[in-house]
Scaffold this motif. Structure first.
Motif, mmCIF file in Angstrom:
data_model
loop_
_atom_site.group_PDB
_atom_site.id
_atom_site.type_symbol
_atom_site.label_atom_id
_atom_site.label_comp_id
_atom_site.label_asym_id
_atom_site.label_seq_id
_atom_site.Cartn_x
_atom_site.Cartn_y
_atom_site.Cartn_z
ATOM 1 N N ALA A 218 -25.406 67.345 25.206
ATOM 2 C CA ALA A 218 -25.798 67.989 23.958
ATOM 3 C C ALA A 218 -24.743 68.993 23.530
ATOM 4 C CB ALA A 218 -27.142 68.687 24.142
ATOM 5 N N THR A 219 -24.497 69.067 22.226
ATOM 6 C CA THR A 219 -23.559 70.042 21.698
ATOM 7 C C THR A 219 -24.255 71.392 21.591
ATOM 8 O OG1 THR A 219 -22.480 68.324 20.418
ATOM 9 C CG2 THR A 219 -22.037 70.602 19.785
ATOM 10 N N LEU A 220 -23.701 72.410 22.217
ATOM 11 C CA LEU A 220 -24.329 73.720 22.261
ATOM 12 C C LEU A 220 -23.627 74.685 21.334
ATOM 13 C CD1 LEU A 220 -24.951 74.041 26.092
ATOM 14 C CD2 LEU A 220 -26.444 73.091 24.333
ATOM 15 N N SER A 221 -24.329 75.755 21.015
ATOM 16 C CA SER A 221 -23.766 76.771 20.141
ATOM 17 C C SER A 221 -22.600 77.467 20.826
ATOM 18 C CB SER A 221 -24.840 77.806 19.791
ATOM 19 O OG SER A 221 -25.939 77.183 19.157
ATOM 20 N N PRO A 222 -21.661 78.012 20.039
ATOM 21 C CA PRO A 222 -20.535 78.735 20.631
ATOM 22 C C PRO A 222 -21.031 79.872 21.510
ATOM 23 C CG PRO A 222 -20.168 78.334 18.293
ATOM 24 C CD PRO A 222 -21.574 77.936 18.580
ATOM 25 N N GLY A 223 -20.431 80.016 22.687
ATOM 26 C CA GLY A 223 -20.790 81.097 23.606
ATOM 27 C C GLY A 223 -21.963 80.758 24.502
ATOM 28 N N VAL A 224 -22.594 79.589 24.279
ATOM 29 C CA VAL A 224 -23.730 79.185 25.102
ATOM 30 C C VAL A 224 -23.316 77.983 25.937
ATOM 31 C CG1 VAL A 224 -26.098 78.344 25.116
ATOM 32 C CG2 VAL A 224 -25.386 80.028 23.416
ATOM 33 N N GLY A 225 -23.513 78.065 27.238
ATOM 34 C CA GLY A 225 -23.149 76.958 28.111
ATOM 35 C C GLY A 225 -21.648 76.731 28.068
ATOM 36 N N GLY A 226 -21.232 75.564 27.700
ATOM 37 C CA GLY A 226 -19.822 75.233 27.663
ATOM 38 C C GLY A 226 -19.466 74.375 28.856
ATOM 39 N N GLY A 227 -18.739 73.288 28.630
ATOM 40 C CA GLY A 227 -18.435 72.381 29.708
ATOM 41 C C GLY A 227 -19.610 71.449 29.963
ATOM 42 N N GLN A 228 -19.541 70.712 31.041
ATOM 43 C CA GLN A 228 -20.572 69.750 31.384
ATOM 44 C C GLN A 228 -21.627 70.427 32.256
ATOM 45 O OE1 GLN A 228 -20.682 67.177 29.747
ATOM 46 N NE2 GLN A 228 -20.271 65.271 30.836
ATOM 47 N N PRO A 229 -22.918 70.226 31.973
ATOM 48 C CA PRO A 229 -23.937 70.872 32.798
ATOM 49 C C PRO A 229 -23.914 70.351 34.237
ATOM 50 C CG PRO A 229 -24.882 69.932 30.782
ATOM 51 C CD PRO A 229 -23.489 69.427 30.894
ATOM 52 N N LEU A 230 -24.217 71.233 35.152
ATOM 53 C CA LEU A 230 -24.405 70.812 36.532
ATOM 54 C C LEU A 230 -25.685 69.992 36.643
ATOM 55 C CD1 LEU A 230 -23.673 71.118 39.609
ATOM 56 C CD2 LEU A 230 -25.162 73.124 39.613
ATOM 57 N N VAL A 231 -26.726 70.437 35.967
ATOM 58 C CA VAL A 231 -28.010 69.745 35.960
ATOM 59 C C VAL A 231 -28.553 69.759 34.540
ATOM 60 C CG1 VAL A 231 -30.396 69.748 36.809
ATOM 61 C CG2 VAL A 231 -28.547 70.391 38.340
ATOM 62 N N MET A 232 -29.109 68.630 34.095
ATOM 63 C CA MET A 232 -29.789 68.572 32.815
ATOM 64 C C MET A 232 -31.197 68.045 33.057
ATOM 65 S SD MET A 232 -28.743 66.626 29.272
ATOM 66 C CE MET A 232 -29.208 64.996 29.854
ATOM 67 N N ILE A 233 -32.200 68.815 32.678
ATOM 68 C CA ILE A 233 -33.588 68.444 32.912
ATOM 69 C C ILE A 233 -34.254 68.186 31.560
ATOM 70 C CG2 ILE A 233 -35.747 69.112 34.039
ATOM 71 C CD1 ILE A 233 -34.071 71.266 35.537
ATOM 72 N N ARG A 234 -34.808 67.012 31.401
ATOM 73 C CA ARG A 234 -35.467 66.656 30.143
ATOM 74 C C ARG A 234 -36.983 66.715 30.345
ATOM 75 N NH1 ARG A 234 -33.172 62.179 29.509
ATOM 76 N NH2 ARG A 234 -31.478 62.970 28.204
ATOM 77 N N PHE A 235 -37.636 67.602 29.623
ATOM 78 C CA PHE A 235 -39.079 67.778 29.735
ATOM 79 C C PHE A 235 -39.774 66.932 28.664
ATOM 80 C CE2 PHE A 235 -37.328 71.468 31.830
ATOM 81 C CZ PHE A 235 -38.166 71.647 32.935
ATOM 82 N N ASP A 236 -39.857 65.630 28.954
ATOM 83 C CA ASP A 236 -40.451 64.701 27.989
ATOM 84 C C ASP A 236 -41.876 64.304 28.367
ATOM 85 O OD1 ASP A 236 -39.754 63.332 30.230
ATOM 86 O OD2 ASP A 236 -38.737 61.675 29.197
ATOM 87 N N ARG A 237 -42.418 64.956 29.365
ATOM 88 C CA ARG A 237 -43.810 64.736 29.751
ATOM 89 C C ARG A 237 -44.338 66.003 30.409
ATOM 90 N NH1 ARG A 237 -43.276 62.905 35.274
ATOM 91 N NH2 ARG A 237 -41.097 62.402 35.714
ATOM 92 N N GLY A 238 -45.623 66.011 30.688
ATOM 93 C CA GLY A 238 -46.258 67.242 31.149
ATOM 94 C C GLY A 238 -45.729 67.762 32.461
#
Length: 375
Positions: A268-288
């Motif tokens: 995901a493209t993040l706002s300037p100053g937030v995150g940056g680079g590739q995440p170590l972990v990405m968690i998608r909360f698509d269910r309860g």
């Protein structure tokens, strides 16, 4: 890479930059399973083993002089002081033996829980939960042993001050008038024996102080390990020792090793100053209910093995548009998920000062996501 049954995605492309490679690889150790070193825990520190026995006080014949009377009084004081040291030495050996027994019982309990977790068990196993509560009580007992050591150290410190005062007084008595040669001979013997007692008390106090310091650090580490163990029992999987017990090393080379580089495909493209680079972990909360903690622990563990001084930025990423395709800046739900991830990291023993929280939106996400970056 989607993790089965969790939808927690470990993005290893950022690790390629960390490893300094041009081809995709796995710079961190394998995630195939825990080794014995990951769950053995801290071993109890070795306690001192010295037995502190005063050498005794030599007898002397009365001389009938004023100085001779002083010598008799000094000898009595030194005898009383050595008796107190013998008693305190006995107390020290007793509390040492008790501490060793308490530590062994605690570690047998923890080792049993870790062994059960290693072969697999049900989440929230009530037997393990009961044993965890027992381990917490056992650790409190070890802490009580430290209190006994501190109380004993305070008593020994008082005797140390008395012994040094007695030594100064004996030395000052050489200048008193009205003494005979026998008085000075007995004073010299008394001075040597008082000096030996002073040295013995100092060694006793130093060894006890080292025992206390090691035990306090040990209990502090084990409290962190118990927190991580509670998390492991909740999920029914072995995590190992707390990250809080890892040595912290400086890592000024982090920027030069690839963090903060361009985004990889699919991120995901993040706002300037937030995150940056590739995440170590990405968690998608698509269910309860999303079981992400095992994947998170393994990823953070591998990151800290590679870079012990690493910190982590947890970024809540909300959809940039709502359900009907209209622009939306609502990241409240994503932030709640991100706060949950932060609590998970802290439960694993990551220092809160090494974790930051941010929030943003992205046009490429459909469900709330939480991205964890190494910084």
């Amino acid at each position: 890479m989607a993790l089965r049954n969790t939808r927690a995605v470990l993005l290893m492309a950022a690790m390629m930059a960390l490893a300094g490679c041009d081809t995709i690889g796995t710079p961190f150790p394998s995630l195939s399973g825990p080794s014995s070193s990951t769950y053995a825990g801290s071993q109890p520190p070795r306690l001192g083993s010295t037995y502190f026995e005063p050498s005794g006080v030599s007898a002397g014949s009365p001389t009938g002089t004023y100085v001779g009377q002083k010598v008799v009084g000094y000898r009595t004081e030194l005898t009383q002081l050595q008796t107190a040291i013998r008693d305190q030495n006995t107390q020290l050996q007793t509390v040492r033996n008790k501490t060793i027994q308490d530590s062994q019982a605690y570690h047998e309990n923890v080792a049993g829980m870790n062994a059960r977790l290693q072969v697999g068990t049900t989440p929230g196993n009530p037997i393990l939960m009961n044993r965890w509560e027992q381990a917490q009580a056992q650790l409190n007992t070890i802490n009580d042993d430290i209190i006994l050591m501190n109380q004993l150290a305070a008593q020994i410190s008082t005797n140390s001050a008395m012994a040094n005062y007695l030594l100064d007084t004996v030395r000052a008595s050489f200048s008193l008038s009205g003494a005979v040669d026998e008085d000075h001979r007995q004073l010299r013997v008394l001075e040597d024996e008082t000096q030996q007692t002073v040295v013995l008390i100092e060694r006793l106090l130093n060894e006890l102080s080292q025992d206390v310091a090691r035990q306090q650090q040990y209990v502090s580490n084990e409290k962190q390990n118990l927190n991580t163990l509670a998390l492991a029992i909740k999920n029914g999987q072995l995590y190992g020792t707390s990250f809080a017990n890892r040595p912290i090393l400086g890592s000024p080379q982090m920027a030069a090793m690839g963090y903060g580089a361009g985004l990889g495909a699919g991120a995901a493209t993040l706002s300037p100053g937030v995150g940056g680079g590739q995440p170590l972990v990405m968690i998608r909360f698509d269910r309860g209910s999303v079981d992400y903690e095992t994947a998170l622990h393994e990823a953070v563990n591998n990151a800290l093995i590679r870079m012990p001084g690493a910190g982590f930025q947890v970024v809540a990423v909300g959809p940039a548009v709502n359900a009907v395709g209209q622009p939306s800046n609502n990241t409240a739900q994503a932030r709640l998920y991100a706060e949950r991830v932060v609590r998970s990291l802290q439960g694993m023993g990551v220092d809160p000062n090494r974790v930051s929280l941010a929030a943003t939106t992205s046009p490429t996400v459909q469900y709330p996501e939480v991205h964890v970056f190494v910084r």
